[in-house]
Design an enzyme around this catalytic site. Structure first.
Site, PDB file in Angstrom:
ATOM      1  CE  LYS A  19      -2.846   0.851   3.658  1.00  0.00           C
ATOM      2  NZ  LYS A  19      -2.592   2.199   4.209  1.00  0.00           N
ATOM      3  NE  ARG A  24       6.254   6.603   0.861  1.00  0.00           N
ATOM      4  CZ  ARG A  24       5.361   6.388   1.824  1.00  0.00           C
ATOM      5  NH1 ARG A  24       4.279   5.656   1.589  1.00  0.00           N
ATOM      6  NH2 ARG A  24       5.518   6.922   3.023  1.00  0.00           N
ATOM      7  NE  ARG A 119      -5.590   8.256  10.886  1.00  0.00           N
ATOM      8  CZ  ARG A 119      -4.942   7.420  10.068  1.00  0.00           C
ATOM      9  NH1 ARG A 119      -5.563   6.931   9.011  1.00  0.00           N
ATOM     10  NH2 ARG A 119      -3.709   7.089  10.308  1.00  0.00           N
ATOM     11  CD  GLN A 166       0.436   8.298   7.085  1.00  0.00           C
ATOM     12  OE1 GLN A 166      -0.182   9.071   7.821  1.00  0.00           O
ATOM     13  NE2 GLN A 166      -0.082   7.167   6.654  1.00  0.00           N
ATOM     14  CG  ASP A 312       0.349   0.017   9.459  1.00  0.00           C
ATOM     15  OD1 ASP A 312       0.044   0.862  10.328  1.00  0.00           O
ATOM     16  OD2 ASP A 312       0.675   0.337   8.299  1.00  0.00           O
ATOM     17  CE  LYS A 339      -0.465   4.140  12.876  1.00  0.00           C
ATOM     18  NZ  LYS A 339       0.308   4.858  11.856  1.00  0.00           N
ATOM     19  NE  ARG A 343      -5.425   0.105  13.068  1.00  0.00           N
ATOM     20  CZ  ARG A 343      -4.719   0.254  11.948  1.00  0.00           C
ATOM     21  NH1 ARG A 343      -3.395   0.258  11.999  1.00  0.00           N
ATOM     22  NH2 ARG A 343      -5.325   0.406  10.791  1.00  0.00           N
ATOM     23  NE  ARG A 385      -2.737  -1.892   8.097  1.00  0.00           N
ATOM     24  CZ  ARG A 385      -2.511  -2.447   6.901  1.00  0.00           C
ATOM     25  NH1 ARG A 385      -2.722  -3.730   6.709  1.00  0.00           N
ATOM     26  NH2 ARG A 385      -2.066  -1.716   5.900  1.00  0.00           N
TER      27      ARG A 385
HETATM   28  C1  S3P Z   1       2.420   4.839   6.189  1.00  0.00           C
HETATM   29  C2  S3P Z   1       3.009   5.157   7.379  1.00  0.00           C
HETATM   30  C3  S3P Z   1       2.487   4.698   8.678  1.00  0.00           C
HETATM   31  C4  S3P Z   1       1.524   3.526   8.532  1.00  0.00           C
HETATM   32  C5  S3P Z   1       0.528   3.764   7.430  1.00  0.00           C
HETATM   33  C6  S3P Z   1       1.239   3.962   6.100  1.00  0.00           C
HETATM   34  C7  S3P Z   1       3.017   5.369   4.935  1.00  0.00           C
HETATM   35  O1  S3P Z   1       1.791   5.767   9.294  1.00  0.00           O
HETATM   36  O2  S3P Z   1       0.851   3.295   9.742  1.00  0.00           O
HETATM   37  O3  S3P Z   1      -0.351   2.651   7.307  1.00  0.00           O
HETATM   38  O4  S3P Z   1       2.688   4.862   3.851  1.00  0.00           O
HETATM   39  O5  S3P Z   1       3.830   6.296   5.038  1.00  0.00           O
HETATM   40  P1  S3P Z   1       2.541   6.904  10.170  1.00  0.00           P
HETATM   41  O6  S3P Z   1       3.430   7.660   9.284  1.00  0.00           O
HETATM   42  O7  S3P Z   1       1.432   7.750  10.719  1.00  0.00           O
HETATM   43  O8  S3P Z   1       3.260   6.135  11.237  1.00  0.00           O
END
Ligand code: S3P
Length: 426
Positions: A19, A24, A119, A166, A312, A339, A343, A385
């Site tokens: 994913k 990206r 969020r 992120q 995750d 999340k 969770r 999840r």
């Molecule tokens: C992700 C980063 C993670 C992850 C999310 C996907 C990404 O989140 O939990 O499912 O693709 O950069 P965080 O950056 O909030 O930790």
């Protein structure tokens, strides 16, 4: 959706594309010049939200049966959308696209579903504002909807309080357009797909320890990207194979990037029999087949720098812990609360309903494993999840487990239940 105990799981599975990497590939392909061809793209709702947003920003994206073609227009080729951008349930879309939208010469409004609108977005608004961005939370609660008024940006050095790919990616993407260098230091390294893929597209990115830096205005060129299978999706079959007696599952072509492989390390630490076969490398990402066999698991401690590498997977690790002998302690994982659902609370409520001994803490949970579990009504809270984790829990629980809202697996793994059933032996 109803689930029952199974005798054993046997066979081969190919999980869908990663994913994080699929998002990206579309984003970077859109701001690169020329054609980007993506194979094994994840056709889940989250990644389709990313495609839809970049389509509204003027990028032609062909979503064919075996490949995606992104007709990129270069760093400065995006155009003003004529409607609100909808990121759906996707935190990755919302946060990463904000870094790309902040330096544009137009204004965008960005929103998402009810979960996205709860969020935290302050974590990206703060560093992007320090760079000169003009981002407003329209409800004044530091959440989406966000109004992003394009502005010129200046490079900064940002020290992030959270280890979040992120946040890191949003700042690095903004740094592509800033004057001067931009760097981000995180407390512990988070997944590094942005650094790997952006440099594959031609960006000048350097990493040292937990700091990543980027230089502005590179010429990004379209690329061929082969997306590896998602280790976060493989995690459900790893857990299921370990828990269900007599099982042996071969999971093909899974990304095993060391910033994502915590599930493998923890499964082994718990006594899991896991072997990596056919290790190789595609588009700069390491890949392997994973062979999982049933094992008697024992409790463990999961905390510190391993947490971002399995963040995750913690819901399904909690399921493994409930079936393991002894105590498992998960700490330093307060991020679980922000999340797609909270969770920690959701795992505590649902696992308790199945008869497990689990206590939530401020930054994780404590599970005294080994109690027999029974079927129950599971509230997925529309969190993909959670739904997949409890489908795994049901495989060794006495009686029927009902998962409310189970169709939310569409977010990251539309064929999940079909793939799981393909392993059921008579
Ligand atoms: C992700 C980063 C993670 C992850 C999310 C996907 C990404 O989140 O939990 O499912 O693709 O950069 P965080 O950056 O909030 O930790």
């Amino acid at each position: 959706m109803n689930f029952h105990k199974v005798k054993t799981l046997k066979g081969e599975i190919t999980v869908p594309g990663d994913k994080s990497i699929s998002h990206r590939a579309v984003m970077f392909g859109s701001i690169a010049k020329g054609l980007t061809e993506i194979t094994n793209f994840l056709q889940g709702a989250d990644c389709l939200s990313t495609i839809s947003c970049f389509g509204k920003l003027g990028i032609e994206i062909e979503n064919g049966p075996d490949r995606i073609l992104v007709h990129g227009k270069g760093l400065h080729g995006l155009t003003a959308p004529d409607c609100v951008l909808d990121a759906g349930n996707s935190g990755t879309t919302t946060r990463l696209i904000s870094g790309i939208l902040a330096p544009q010469s137009f204004t965008t409004t960005l929103t998402g579903d009810a979960s996205i609108q709860k969020r935290p977005m302050k974590r990206i608004m703060e560093p992007l504002s320090m760079m000169g961005a003009n981002i407003k939370s329209l409800k004044g609660n530091d959440c989406a909807p966000l109004e992003i008024q394009g502005s010129p940006l200046t490079g900064i050095h940002y020290t992030s309080k959270v280890a979040s790919a992120q946040v890191k990616s949003a700042v690095l993407l903004a740094g592509l357009y800033a004057s001067g260098e931009t760097s981000v230091t995180e407390p512990v390294i988070s997944r590094n797909h942005t650094e790997i893929m952006l440099s594959h597209f031609g960006a000048e990115i350097a990493t040292e320890g937990t700091t990543a830096s980027i230089r502005p205005e590179p010429v990004l060129e379209g690329r061929k990207i082969t997306v590896p299978g998602d280790i976060s999706s493989a995690a459900y079959f790893i857990a299921a194979g370990l828990i269900v007696p007599g099982s042996e599952i071969l999971i093909k072509n899974v990304g095993i990037n060391e910033t994502r492989d915590g599930i493998l390390r923890v499964a082994k630490q718990m006594g899991g029999n896991i072997r990596l076969l056919n290790e190789n490398r595609d588009s700069g990402e390491p890949v392997a087949d994973i062979l999982v066999s049933h094992s008697s698991l024992h409790g463990t401690e999961i905390k510190g720098s391993i947490i971002p590498t399995l963040i995750d997977e913690l819901p399904v690790i909690a399921i493994m812990a409930a079936y393991a002998e002894g105590t498992t302690v998960i700490a330093d994982a307060a991020e679980l609360k922000v999340k797609e659902s909270n969770r920690i609370d959701v795992m505590v409520n649902n696992l308790s309903a199945m008869g497990a001994d689990i206590t939530g803490t401020e930054d994780g949970m404590i599970i005294n494993g080994g109690r027999p579990l029974h079927g129950a009504l599971i509230h997925s809270m529309d969190d993909h999840r959670i739904a997949m984790s409890f489908a795994v829990a049901s495989l060794q629980a006495e009686g029927m487990t009902t998962i409310e809202g189970g169709e939310c697996v569409n977010i990251s793994y539309p064929a999940f239940y079909k793939d799981l059933e393909s392993l059921f032996s008579a």
